[in-house]
Structures are given as C-alpha cells and as structure tokens.
Design an enzyme around this catalytic site. Structure first.
Site, PDB file in Angstrom:
ATOM      1  N   GLU A 127       0.848  -1.186   0.000  1.00 29.95           N
ATOM      2  CA  GLU A 127       0.000   0.000   0.000  1.00 29.95           C
ATOM      3  C   GLU A 127       0.892   1.247   0.000  1.00 29.95           C
ATOM      4  OE1 GLU A 127      -2.792   0.352   3.237  1.00 29.95           O
ATOM      5  OE2 GLU A 127      -3.707   2.124   2.356  1.00 29.95           O
ATOM      6  N   GLU A 304      -5.101  -2.738  12.965  1.00 31.56           N
ATOM      7  CA  GLU A 304      -4.841  -3.594  11.792  1.00 31.56           C
ATOM      8  C   GLU A 304      -5.826  -4.759  11.760  1.00 31.56           C
ATOM      9  OE1 GLU A 304      -3.031  -2.090   9.817  1.00 31.56           O
ATOM     10  OE2 GLU A 304      -2.060  -0.759  11.256  1.00 31.56           O
TER      11      GLU A 304
END
Ligand code: B3K
Ligand code: ZN
Length: 887
Positions: A127, A304
């Site tokens: 990402e 996360e």
C-alpha cells in the site's frame, strides 16, 4: 524520481478499470540480491467499463522484464511498449492469460516499498502503490483478484516463508531449497498482498470465534525477541472478541499472522491474514517499553485487525476514498481503546492529537479534505486529516444516530458491500437509509477542507429565566477552496448551575420534560440561536461535550467559568478542555509579558484537582499537562518560539513552587506498588507521578533533583526510567550526561531502546541540541536507512522540540533540509514527512520565514526530487498552479 513536473491525479478523472484480473498465480524465487517473480494473470474485460482502444496498460516500476507471454505466445517487441512506469500491450482480446517474469533487487530497495530486505529477512509493503514494484499489474484498489503465491528459497536462510491466506503445501527441493504455497480465497486488491521470508521464531495461540471456529494466531519475530510478544498477542485476542461484540464482525480465515520487522515506513500494514508490523508496535516488556508503547501496541494491533472488515473485506474504490477504511478503522480502534481503558482519557487523547496535528494541517499549505480531490503522490495523503478527522466524521454520524441505529447502519454497510471496492458516499448512504435522515449537508465534511470555528455568545434574562446561546459557524479558506459552506454538526450541550449541578436543557417547543444532563443539538446554519427555558440563574455552559465535533470553539469564558467546569463538569473532555483553556490563556499572556500575574484562584483550582480523590489519576495528569508549545504557537498571529517556551517553564515553575506539597504528596502516593503492571490504573498513576515530578523539577532544588536521580537509578520499568532521564537531560550539563551514558551502555543491544536514547537527546530543550543532533548523526548506531532511527533523532528534533528546532540562527532548518536531501533518494516517503514542520513557514517572524523559505527553495531546486518531496515543498512555496483549480 521526477525530472519533469509530476502530474496530479484527480478524483474527477476516475474511470472503472477496463480489465479485471480474476486470478493471480505468483511464483517467487527469493533472494536478497536477485528475486525473480513469475506471474500468471487471468484477465477479462470489465462489463462495467467503457471499451477503450483494445490495448492494455499495466503498472510496473523498476522491473527487469525477462519474459512476456499472452495466451502462451511470447510477445515480440513490436507488440508491446515498455516505459519507465508502465507496460503497454497494443492489442489484447476480451479474455486472456498473461504470463510475465521479472527480476527485482530487494537489497537495493531502500524506499521500503515493494519487496525489500530488512536485516536478515525479506518482506513487502504494497500500500498504496508498491505492488507495481513487484510485478506488472493493474495496481489500483478496485481490481480484486484471488491470489495464489508460491515461494521458493534457500531452506537455511529462509526457513519461514509466508504469504496471504491458507497454507497449501510445503515441499523440500534439491540444493537445500524449499517451496511453500499459499492460497487466499478472498478476492483482494494487490495493495493487500504480502510475503515474508526469514529465519523467524513464532509465538502461537488460538482464538475461538463467536461461531465456534478455532483460529490459529501466530506472531513471528527474530528469535531473540520471542519473549516480548505477550502483550501483542493479548491485544489481538481482545480486539477479535471486541469486534464480534461491538460490530458483529467475525474473523474469516483459519490463520492470523503478524510479523515484526525493524525497517518499516509507518506503524503496520493490514495485509490479508498476514499483517506486517513495525517491530515498535509488537515488541514490549516493562523494562524496555514505556506505558505509551504498551498502549500504542494495543491500539495498532487492534487497528490492523479491524481493517480485516473495514479495508479488506470492503475496500476503497480509489485512493481518494482512503478515509473510507482509515477514518472508520481509526474510529473503531479509538472506541476499542476507550472500552478497554478509560473513555475520558481516550477522548482527551483523540482531541489533543487533533489539535496538535490535524488542525495545523488544515490551516497550512497541505490542507486537504477528508476525501481529497487531487494528489501528486498518494503517500503524502496518509495524514491526520484522512485518518483522524476522518474518524471524527464517522463519530459525528454515530452521535447523530445514537448507538442502536448506528449499529444497524454499519450492519447494513457490511452486508451490502462485502467483497466490493466502494466510496465514502456509499458509507454515508447506508447511514442515511437506516436512519431515514438526509445527510446531504453533512457530506460537505468529506469535501471541504479547513477547521470550522464556532463563535459563541451567551446572555441570560433573569426575569424571563431565559438563557440564549448564539452560535456562528465559519471556516477559513484553504488552498483551492476560497469559499466555504456551512456544515451540519452535533453540538452536545450541558449547563451547570452555580452549585455545579446539571440543569435540563429545555427548549421552546419541547413536548416532553427534559432530564438534567447532556443534550445533543444539531447545527446547520451559519447562525443558530439556542434558547433554553427555565433557568433562574445564569448557568455555565459545558459545550461540545465529548468533543462532539472537530471544531474550534470560541467563547468568552471567565476564569471563574473555567474553574467551575474544571471542578464540576461530569464530562471528562470538557473538564480537561477547561483546564487547557485556563492554561492557554495564562501561557499566551506570559508569552507576551513575563511579568503577568498568575492568579491564585487558578493555582487553587489545580491544587483541588490534585487533591480530588474521586478523579482518576490519569485524568488528573491530563488536567496538569499544558497545551503543547506547537499548539500555543498556532494560536498566535506571529509565532514567538522563545516566548512560548519561556512561558511554559514559568508556569511549570510557578505550579511547582506553589503546589509543592501537593505535588510531592501525589508523587509519593502514586509510587507504584506494582511497577511492572500495565493496567489502565497503574498507567494512570505513573502518568500522574511523572507529571508531578516534571512540575517539581521546573523549580531548582536539590531535594527533587535527588528524587529524580533515584528514580532513574532504581526504576524497573521503562516509563519511570525514561521520564527521569528526560528531566535530567533537560536540566543540562553533567546532570544528564552521566545518566545518558549509563542508559546507552545498559541498552546498547536493544534497538528500540536505543531509539529512545536518540530521541531523549533530540527532543531536549537544552541549548546546543541542534549541534548535538548533528554529532549524533555520525554515531555508529545512527542510520538514514532505518525509519525508526530517523524518526527518533531527526523527527524528535524537528517535530517535538519547537524551541531548539526553530533556533533563531536557522541551524535547525539547515539540518532538516540537509537530511531531506540526503534521504530523498533513499526513502522519499520518510523524507517528505520530515518536511512537515517547515511547511507553515508563513506563521513565523520575518527572519525565520526567510530561513525556512531558503531551505525549502534549496530542496526544490535539486534536480531529481521524488514526487513525494516535490509535492509538499512546492505546495508550501505555492508553486503548484494546479492547486488553485482543484476545488
Ligand atoms: N494502511 C496502512 C498504511 C499504509 C501507508 C502507505 N504509505 C496502515 C494502516 O493505516 O493501518
Ligand atoms: Zn489503517
């Protein structure tokens, strides 16, 4: 690296992908120097897209192409075109298989994006757009594919080989090699791809989900860190349970893996089933990690984990929608922390973060909406605005709906959009549908940058028992958005009578009796008048309770009002905010005039807070913590760096003197009986104790100095050790040098603690810090290649030490630009982030302005800047004409 000026990408130009990739079969032959990546991709034309010219363009950067086949046939050079950042195949059918083979070099990858080496291991970060540095692909979040990953490597050097999903097979190969195959059944965008190779040890545990499935939990670390994973594992299990209970979200794969790496650009990454973490957010033991570290681990592990639903199962259509996953996930992790710890303390931390980091961003040259409408480099938009203001937008919607309706809305969102790549608008639509509300005006929050002001006036009519609040909202212009529209926001209001009791907020037209307490009103207009009935005496308003909207509230509180709120308000945020306002007022006056008198009643209010047995020690510590120097700077038309620092010291020393006995008592009383416990209670007591010590140390005196030294020498937890060390170092000279030396010797083998050693020195207010930091850059333990190190030394000086960084001779600015220029070719993301503190150069005096501009210009003049650094430096100097058009 850019040579021509890089072009902005615009939301308005979004088009659905012309092709989809249904299946991805990757084979890696892993090696630090040369890794080969073989990719088999199944393409099909996207029925939802308009047909193009029959060609296909794939993203790819720094890839050495060695094979290219379409439908099994090797393509001739005439059939494709290879560019610096793309591979164009001139003609493709509607469905086809593409096969590529490329070479990449993990050991040369200092940008830590794509596949790279961190110490003895190989890892990935994809990402936002790192996958294109691994293989040719449609590197965009709205292309969702099923991935199968085969990893081949030397068995001795890389005994552990991990990728997303479920383990399919492990096979020994000739010549000391082995092969491991992973398959991920959930379609995902390539930014969620991950692999790991290394000689790692594992901590294992299990979690039984609400539907009775057993999930294997594994944390992989380098062998010597094995005994520091317990806290992370507990946090993971807590987060998994909490997400089931609060949001009805169950984990989906059979395995959840976390890997700790020591070279990482940010905190962690939510790759499907295989989170990769900065080891700072995994490893902890009381002797090496502070309470803040323990709390950071708990919240990042949770964050996360929560991404598995908000980010992975439902992802973003394009990067402009980044807040869809980040804002919502930050909201979720904040709520988690509030529920496992203290809601008030968490909310204060949220508000403090917003005021210290997001408000200045919103007022500076990089200001952008939560859903930006253009960017040059997306990595520059992982910001407090997208993350934290984004979380506030979710929170405001939750507040407008109330908990039950909001839960129904999130249920609908999860059900409707599972497996899709969607937009923030899709999220808001679910909220609208479930609640039957019209959020058209609320949507402006996503598109409009800048922090709104609420200017408030009040009057009381004693004969008619009426209390009137007049609220005017306005938002200052931001780059590209000269005119702002009024916003829809929840305004949580309470009223306290002169005894500190809650009054009912009764409005004209109410049909039911109002209970005493908070009432959430909604503001929509430029001006709103709130008329509360039935109040004989003038109340003290407790406004924006729970920080109900991310705005700046201005109201002419008297000192007595603020003291009243500090003493009686039941809302923790408003109590803290009252203390902040009192301190801010005093500190700004002291900045202007050091002879300003500090009123006794204000000192008494802080004394009362210290003595209050009913208040959580963590909250008392918050009440005694001043607004930061950088926050105070933001309140001035022209920043007076030295004046603010002097005022801070003056107020601390005044409280240290006048509250000496109470601070000593708080210090003694909160000497922790369980110094290695990290419960919220124990953490709160240590915070209060160390805040008391800091205030006491602001007054010169042998007694407290000895106390501090004893704490440094005898503490058996890092929180107390570090708090004492900081104070000793700030005290200056030999008082700090010997403890620094001892600390270094004790911890030289533990990199995360050595980061603290660097950062204590770089954030110290003692004279000569900039020079000392230059010296430390030559220390054998310093390296520009490790982001944690860069942050701990350069970041600490430039972002957490206003008075030394902004030294009038410009030496801090020079050091920063030197580092940025050296770092940019290595790691552009970190280089661009470092520049933040000089972007708002316009706010300083003429001398500093000139110096900051000079350094920015020096950076910008360099021929081969990254897009990352180019974007922030040019926007700061206002040399990007596109910006003005992009509203
Ligand atoms: N999603 C990642 C951040 C990626 C940053 C890329 N420059 C971590 C997180 O927010 O959870
Ligand atoms: Zn995130």
């Amino acid at each position: 690296m850019y040579r021509d000026r890089p072009h902005p990408v615009r939301l308005a130009d979004y088009r659905p992908p012309e092709f989809l990739i249904e299946r991805v079969d990757l084979t890696f032959e892993l090696d630090e120097q040369v890794t080969t990546v073989h990719a088999l991709l199944e393409f099909s034309r996207n029925p939802a897209a308009t047909r193009g010219d029959g060609s296909l363009t794939l993203d790819g950067e720094q890839l050495e192409l060695i094979e290219l086949k379409l439908a099994g046939q090797t393509l001739t050079p005439a059939e494709y075109q290879l560019e610096a950042e793309a591979l164009r195949i001139h003609r493709v059918p509607d469905r086809f298989q593409l096969e590529t083979q490329v070479r990449i070099h993990p050991n040369r990858n200092t940008a830590l994006e794509g596949l790279y080496q961190s110490g003895p291991m190989l890892c990935t970060q994809c990402e936002a757009e790192g996958f294109r540095k691994i293989t040719f692909f449609l590197d965009r979040p709205d292309v969702l594919s099923r991935f199968r990953t085969t990893l081949i490597a030397d068995q001795d050097r890389f005994p552990v080989l991990l990728a997303n999903g479920n383990l399919v097979s492990e096979t020994r190969l000739p010549a000391g090699r082995h092969q491991v195959i992973w398959d991920d059944p959930f379609p995902k965008p390539c930014y969620l791809f991950a692999l790991i190779g290394g000689d790692l040890s594992v901590v294992e545990d299990q979690f039984r989900t609400c539907s009775g499935r057993d999930i294997g939990l594994r944390i992989f670390v380098e062998p010597h860190n094995l005994d520091r994973c317990g806290h992370a594992m507990q946090a993971l299990k807590k987060a998994m349970r909490w997400d089931e209970e609060r949001f009805g979200r169950e984990y989906d794969l059979d395995l959840y893996m976390i890997v700790a790496v020591s070279h990482f650009n940010m905190g962690a990454m939510e790759n499907k089933g295989l989170n990769v973490f900065n080891d700072k957010f995994v490893l902890a033991s009381p002797d090496t990690a502070t309470d803040e570290d323990f709390q950071g681990i708990e919240s990042v592990i949770a964050h996360e984990y929560f991404h598995n639903w908000t980010g992975n199962r439902i992802t973003c259509r394009d990067w402009f929608q980044l807040s869809l996953k980040e804002g919502f996930t930050v909201y979720r992790d904040q709520e988690f922390s509030a529920e496992v710890g203290s809601r008030d303390v968490q909310r204060i931390a949220d508000a403090r973060f917003l005021r210290n980091h997001q408000f200045p961003e919103d007022a500076g040259p990089m200001a952008h909406p939560v859903r930006p409408d253009s960017y040059i480099e997306i990595n520059n938009f992982y910001t407090p605005t997208v993350y934290n203001k984004g979380a506030e937008l979710v929170r405001m919607q939750a507040c407008l709906l109330g908990p039950e309706l909001f839960r129904r809305a999130t249920d609908r969102y999860f059900e409707r959009h599972d497996g899709q790549a969607v937009t923030t608008d899709d999220f808001v639509r679910c909220i609208e549908e479930v609640s039957g509300r019209d959020l058209a005006q609320f949507r402006r929050w996503y598109a409009q940058a800048g922090t709104p002001y609420l200017d408030i006036e009040a009057d009381h009519d004693a004969t008619r028992h009426l209390y009137r609040l007049r609220i005017r909202q306005w938002t200052p212009p931001t780059p590209g958005q000269p005119v702002k529209e009024p916003l829809h926001l929840p305004f949580a209001l309470g009223l306290l009578d002169d005894q500190g009791r809650e009054c009912p907020v009764r409005l004209e037209g109410d049909v039911q009796d109002q209970p005493a307490g908070t009432r959430v009103l909604e503001l929509r207009e430029l001006e709103t008048e709130i008329c509360v009935l039935g109040l004989r005496t003038r109340p003290v308003p407790s406004m924006l309770r729970g920080f109900s909207a991310p705005v700046k509230l201005r109201y002419a509180f008297t000192n007595a009002d603020l003291i009243h709120l500090m003493r009686y308000d039941r809302d923790g945020f408003c109590r803290w905010d009252a203390a902040q306002r009192l301190q801010e007022r005093l500190l700004l006056r002291l900045t202007q005039d050091p002879t300003t008198l500090i009123p006794d009643d204000v000192v008494a209010a802080f004394r009362d807070a210290l003595r209050d047995p009913a208040t959580d020690p963590a909250l008392i510590a918050e009440l005694l913590t001043f607004p930061s120097e950088s926050y105070l700077a933001d309140q001035l038309d022209v920043v007076d760096v030295d004046g603010i620092h002097r005022a801070h010291r003056q107020l601390a020393s005044h409280l240290g003197t006048h509250l000496n006995d109470d601070l000593m008592a708080a210090y003694a009383h909160n000497q922790d009986p369980a110094p290695t416990e990290v419960t919220p209670r124990a953490i709160g007591r240590r915070r209060l104790k160390n805040r008391a010590l800091a205030l006491l140390m602001a007054v010169d005196g042998a007694k407290v100095f000895n106390l501090c030294q004893t704490q440094f020498e005898t503490a058996d937890n890092m929180t107390d050790t570090l708090a004492a060390l900081r104070l000793l170092v700030d005290h200056g000279g030999a008082a700090g040098d010997a403890p620094l030396q001892r600390f270094y010797e004790r911890w030289s083998q533990v990199p995360l603690v050595i980061d603290k050693w660097f950062s204590v020195q770089a954030s110290s207010c003692r004279e000569g810090t900039v020079e000392r930091v230059r010296g430390l850059m030559a220390h054998p333990d310093f390296s520009l290649r490790n982001p944690n190190r860069v942050r701990s030394l350069i970041g600490a000086l430039c972002h957490a030490n206003s008075v030394q960084f902004h030294a009038a001779d410009g030496s801090g600015y020079r050091l920063l630009s030197d580092v940025v220029l050296e770092l940019d070719p290595l790691n552009p993301q970190i280089a661009a982030r470092l520049l933040k503190p000089i972007l708002s150069w316009r706010r300083y005096d003429a001398g500093r302005q000139a110096q900051m501009r000079r350094e920015l210009a020096r950076v910008l003049e360099t021929g081969e800047l990254s897009a990352d650094v180019y974007e922030v430096a040019s926007k700061a100097l206002d040399t990007v004409p596109e910006q003005a058009e992009s509203s």
